[in-house]
Design a protein around this motif. Structure first.
Motif, PDB file in Angstrom:
ATOM      1  N   ALA A   1      76.787  -2.394  -0.220  1.00 37.61           N
ATOM      2  CA  ALA A   1      76.851  -1.623  -1.460  1.00 37.61           C
ATOM      3  C   ALA A   1      77.444  -0.256  -1.127  1.00 37.61           C
ATOM      4  O   ALA A   1      77.418   0.174   0.030  1.00 37.61           O
ATOM      5  CB  ALA A   1      75.452  -1.467  -2.057  1.00 37.61           C
TER       6      ALA A   1
ATOM      7  N   ASP B   1      74.951   1.353  -7.705  1.00 35.48           N
ATOM      8  CA  ASP B   1      75.760   1.042  -6.528  1.00 35.48           C
ATOM      9  C   ASP B   1      76.082   2.287  -5.701  1.00 35.48           C
ATOM     10  O   ASP B   1      76.100   2.236  -4.488  1.00 35.48           O
ATOM     11  CB  ASP B   1      77.052   0.340  -6.955  1.00 35.48           C
ATOM     12  CG  ASP B   1      77.821  -0.248  -5.788  1.00 35.48           C
ATOM     13  OD1 ASP B   1      77.195  -0.515  -4.744  1.00 35.48           O
ATOM     14  OD2 ASP B   1      79.037  -0.453  -5.922  1.00 35.48           O
TER      15      ASP B   1
ATOM     16  N   LYS C   1      80.072  -8.424  -3.256  1.00 35.21           N
ATOM     17  CA  LYS C   1      78.832  -7.637  -3.299  1.00 35.21           C
ATOM     18  C   LYS C   1      77.696  -8.417  -3.942  1.00 35.21           C
ATOM     19  O   LYS C   1      76.641  -7.859  -4.218  1.00 35.21           O
ATOM     20  CB  LYS C   1      79.043  -6.328  -4.068  1.00 35.21           C
ATOM     21  CG  LYS C   1      79.799  -5.277  -3.318  1.00 35.21           C
ATOM     22  CD  LYS C   1      79.746  -3.962  -4.085  1.00 35.21           C
ATOM     23  CE  LYS C   1      80.547  -2.896  -3.401  1.00 35.21           C
ATOM     24  NZ  LYS C   1      80.536  -1.650  -4.178  1.00 35.21           N
TER      25      LYS C   1
ATOM     26  N   GLN D   1      77.399  -9.445  -6.942  1.00 32.62           N
ATOM     27  CA  GLN D   1      77.078  -8.856  -8.244  1.00 32.62           C
ATOM     28  C   GLN D   1      77.348  -9.853  -9.366  1.00 32.62           C
ATOM     29  O   GLN D   1      78.276 -10.649  -9.288  1.00 32.62           O
ATOM     30  CB  GLN D   1      77.948  -7.625  -8.497  1.00 32.62           C
ATOM     31  CG  GLN D   1      77.654  -6.445  -7.620  1.00 32.62           C
ATOM     32  CD  GLN D   1      78.658  -5.336  -7.842  1.00 32.62           C
ATOM     33  OE1 GLN D   1      79.837  -5.518  -7.594  1.00 32.62           O
ATOM     34  NE2 GLN D   1      78.177  -4.194  -8.332  1.00 32.62           N
TER      35      GLN D   1
ATOM     36  N   ASN E   1      78.062  -1.058 -12.898  1.00 33.95           N
ATOM     37  CA  ASN E   1      78.117  -0.510 -11.546  1.00 33.95           C
ATOM     38  C   ASN E   1      76.741  -0.503 -10.872  1.00 33.95           C
ATOM     39  O   ASN E   1      76.279   0.518 -10.365  1.00 33.95           O
ATOM     40  CB  ASN E   1      78.744   0.889 -11.560  1.00 33.95           C
ATOM     41  CG  ASN E   1      79.370   1.226 -10.236  1.00 33.95           C
ATOM     42  OD1 ASN E   1      79.635   0.344  -9.413  1.00 33.95           O
ATOM     43  ND2 ASN E   1      79.604   2.500 -10.003  1.00 33.95           N
TER      44      ASN E   1
ATOM     45  N   VAL F   1      73.898  -3.043  -8.384  1.00 38.98           N
ATOM     46  CA  VAL F   1      73.867  -4.086  -7.368  1.00 38.98           C
ATOM     47  C   VAL F   1      72.412  -4.422  -7.062  1.00 38.98           C
ATOM     48  O   VAL F   1      71.543  -3.548  -7.144  1.00 38.98           O
ATOM     49  CB  VAL F   1      74.636  -3.652  -6.100  1.00 38.98           C
ATOM     50  CG1 VAL F   1      73.986  -2.471  -5.423  1.00 38.98           C
ATOM     51  CG2 VAL F   1      74.822  -4.795  -5.132  1.00 38.98           C
TER      52      VAL F   1
END
Length: 182
Positions: free
Chosen positions: A7, A93, A135, A137, A145, A147
């Motif tokens: 991240a 993030d 990531k 996500q 934005n 995570v």
């Protein structure tokens, strides 16, 4: 499968299995108790109408209140009950901080709006997306934005101190216990 990257703030994105289990735990905690209490209320309503009605009302209150509590937990602590069980947390993030209650509400609202507009297709794609993202996500995480990261401190129940006697454990030695002093 994509190669996993850190991240932005340096945290490690959690694996897809942990996310899926956390989602299932949250889903079960949201659905099973009101169904059980509702069915119990249905059975009891034939024997005692007032108690059955009370159980139905409690079931309805739970259906409304539990998701709100879980949403507030996600915003303030970064973890729902399911995420806490899996030691993962939803964070910003860039900073690694919890997203806040308003962002948690916005995240949920955007998910359900997109899901409604696409007749459920968004839900399937969004929930499977972390399996193929660097990531890990979801699409909604990319939009906001955020995570989901491994967070050992996210557990609901803190680990017991080492060497302490735990409730439900037993002594493994066969020495008799001394009588209590009064």
């Amino acid at each position: 499968m994509a190669t996993v990257v850190q991240a932005s703030y340096g945290g490690t994105p959690c694996n897809y299995g942990k996310r899926a289990i956390a989602y299932i735990i949250d889903l079960l905690l949201t659905v099973v108790p009101p169904i059980v209490v509702g069915l119990l209320g249905l059975i009891v309503v034939f024997a005692s109408v007032p108690l059955g009605v009370v159980l139905f009302i409690l079931s309805g209150i739970y259906v409304v209140v539990f998701p709100i509590i879980n949403l507030v937990r996600q915003g303030t602590k970064g973890a729902t009950f399911g995420k806490s069980q899996q030691n993962i947390a939803l964070v910003k993030d860039e900073t690694g901080a919890p997203i806040g209650i308003l962002f948690a509400i916005l995240r949920s609202a955007i998910f359900w709006i997109f899901n409604s507009l696409t007749a459920g297709i968004f839900s399937i794609v969004d929930l499977l997306f972390p399996a193929f993202d660097k990531k890990r996500q979801r699409i909604i995480d990319k939009i906001l934005n955020t995570v989901v990261v491994d967070a050992p401190g996210a557990s609901i129940v803190p680990p017991p101190p080492s060497g302490a006697a735990h409730l439900g454990t037993y002594r493994d030695d066969s020495a008799p216990l001394a009588p209590p002093t009064i």
